[in-house]
Design an enzyme around this catalytic site. Structure first.
Site, short mmCIF file in Angstrom:
data_model
loop_
_atom_site.label_atom_id
_atom_site.label_comp_id
_atom_site.label_asym_id
_atom_site.label_seq_id
_atom_site.Cartn_x
_atom_site.Cartn_y
_atom_site.Cartn_z
N TYR A 45 2.52 11.73 -55.91
CA TYR A 45 2.65 10.45 -55.79
C TYR A 45 2.17 10.17 -54.47
O TYR A 45 2.48 10.61 -53.21
CB TYR A 45 4.36 10.17 -55.56
CG TYR A 45 4.58 8.67 -55.26
CD1 TYR A 45 5.47 8.06 -56.16
CD2 TYR A 45 4.39 7.99 -54.20
CE1 TYR A 45 5.97 6.80 -56.24
CE2 TYR A 45 4.92 6.73 -54.09
CZ TYR A 45 5.71 6.08 -54.87
OH TYR A 45 6.04 4.71 -54.86
N SER A 46 1.00 9.24 -54.19
CA SER A 46 0.21 8.89 -52.95
C SER A 46 -0.33 10.26 -52.26
O SER A 46 -0.86 11.02 -52.83
CB SER A 46 1.26 7.94 -52.15
OG SER A 46 0.57 7.60 -50.90
N LEU A 47 0.26 10.40 -51.10
CA LEU A 47 -0.19 11.72 -50.36
C LEU A 47 0.19 13.03 -51.08
O LEU A 47 -0.89 13.93 -51.03
CB LEU A 47 0.51 11.82 -48.91
CG LEU A 47 0.41 13.10 -48.13
CD1 LEU A 47 -1.01 12.91 -47.46
CD2 LEU A 47 1.26 13.21 -47.09
#
Length: 321
Positions: free
Chosen positions: A98-100
């Site tokens: 999730y994202s990073l």
């Protein structure tokens, strides 16, 4: 049919001071791996990740919003948790970030060495701080349909994360998010500011796009040793590229669609390797009634890390039969 095992990695917003403290103090293997990450991060960050996470001058409730510090801390904690779980005998069939968390997934899949993953996480954060405007991020407990009915409130804000039906993330410049937060609270809509101070997943970070892709363009990406599923594209990543990593940082996070597609393709055990159990919570609300898929956290925000890890082993042992 055996359920697929999916390791999940959360991004900015899931970090907090003193995360995994009990595990670090009382689990020798976790301590070994986090110290290993700390040794690698020290020359990049210019300070100890371990000392930053466990800063005695900080309360758990203080916002952990120094972007370079928190990026490095999240990657190091998630990587160390992964190594501990792998040493317990768990082998993932897929990785979801999730994202990073997509950077953590790339490191675990050996697309990037840990050293390069940490360097990118830190340099990306520093570039955002230097060249993009201060911003804010707000988790909103409402359906997107409800938000559409109050479109006027969302002037200069963007939906940057769709976590499940009834939970979205909105980002924008600080003033715009503050106005939105006040308006939502006046209408009785629950929302919470997240410790993120740059406008990731919006056009506010476009000024650094060329620089970030240039940095990554010099990198040789290895083929994934473990299949990676992107929460930006919602599909499996055939190969990791500079453009793909940039898209993971710039595009909205479509977590609900990603997990929905994976669970529709077959039953799975979704294991949350983040520090807050946020993704396991999201999956709980995404899975349809009667689904054969399950979600399991490893640790959470409430401390008692060893107890949480034992419960993780007990739950997954029962699932294995």
């Amino acid at each position: 049919m055996t359920k697929a095992t999916v390791f999940m990695y959360s991004g900015q917003g899931s970090q907090y001071f003193h995360m995994t403290r009990e595990l670090y103090e009382r689990h020798p293997r976790y301590r070994l791996w986090l110290d290993h990450c700390d040794d690698i991060a020290l020359p990049v960050l210019g300070k100890s990740v371990v000392e930053t996470i466990f800063d005695e001058g900080r309360a758990k409730s203080d916002p952990f919003d120094s972007l370079a510090d928190s990026n490095a801390a999240l990657l190091c904690v998630e990587y160390s948790l992964t190594r501990v779980v792998q040493e317990m005998g768990y082998r993932p069939d897929f990785l979801v970030g999730y994202s990073l968390g997509e950077i953590t997934a790339a490191v675990v899949s050996e697309v990037l060495p840990l050293e390069l993953g940490i360097s990118f996480a830190v340099e990306f954060a520093r570039t955002l701080v230097d060249r993009t405007p201060p911003s804010a991020m707000l988790a909103v407990l409402a359906t997107e349909q409800l938000l559409h009915g109050h479109a006027g409130l969302f002037t200069d804000c963007r939906v940057t994360g769709r976590n499940f039906d009834g939970n979205v993330v909105v980002s924008g410049r600080i003033g715009a998010v503050e106005r939105l937060e006040r308006s939502l609270e006046e209408q009785g809509i629950v929302c919470q500011r997240l410790p993120v101070n740059r406008g990731v997943h919006t056009e506010l970070i476009d000024p650094v796009g060329e620089q970030v892709r240039g940095f990554l363009g010099a990198v040789t990406f290895a083929p994934p040793r473990i299949p990676i599923v992107s929460s930006a594209s919602t599909g499996q990543v055939a190969e990791v590229t500079a453009d793909g990593i940039w898209a993971a940082m710039r595009s909205p996070v479509e977590f609900a669609r990603t997990i929905g597609k994976m669970s529709a393709a077959g039953d799975a055990t979704f294991i949350d390797l983040g520090p807050s159990a946020t993704l396991a919570t999201f999956v709980k609300y995404i899975l349809p009634p009667g689904s054969g898929s399950v979600q399991v956290p490893t640790v959470n925000r409430f401390g008692q890390d060893l107890k949480a890890l034992r419960e993780f082993q007990e739950q997954t042992a029962a699932l294995r039969g």
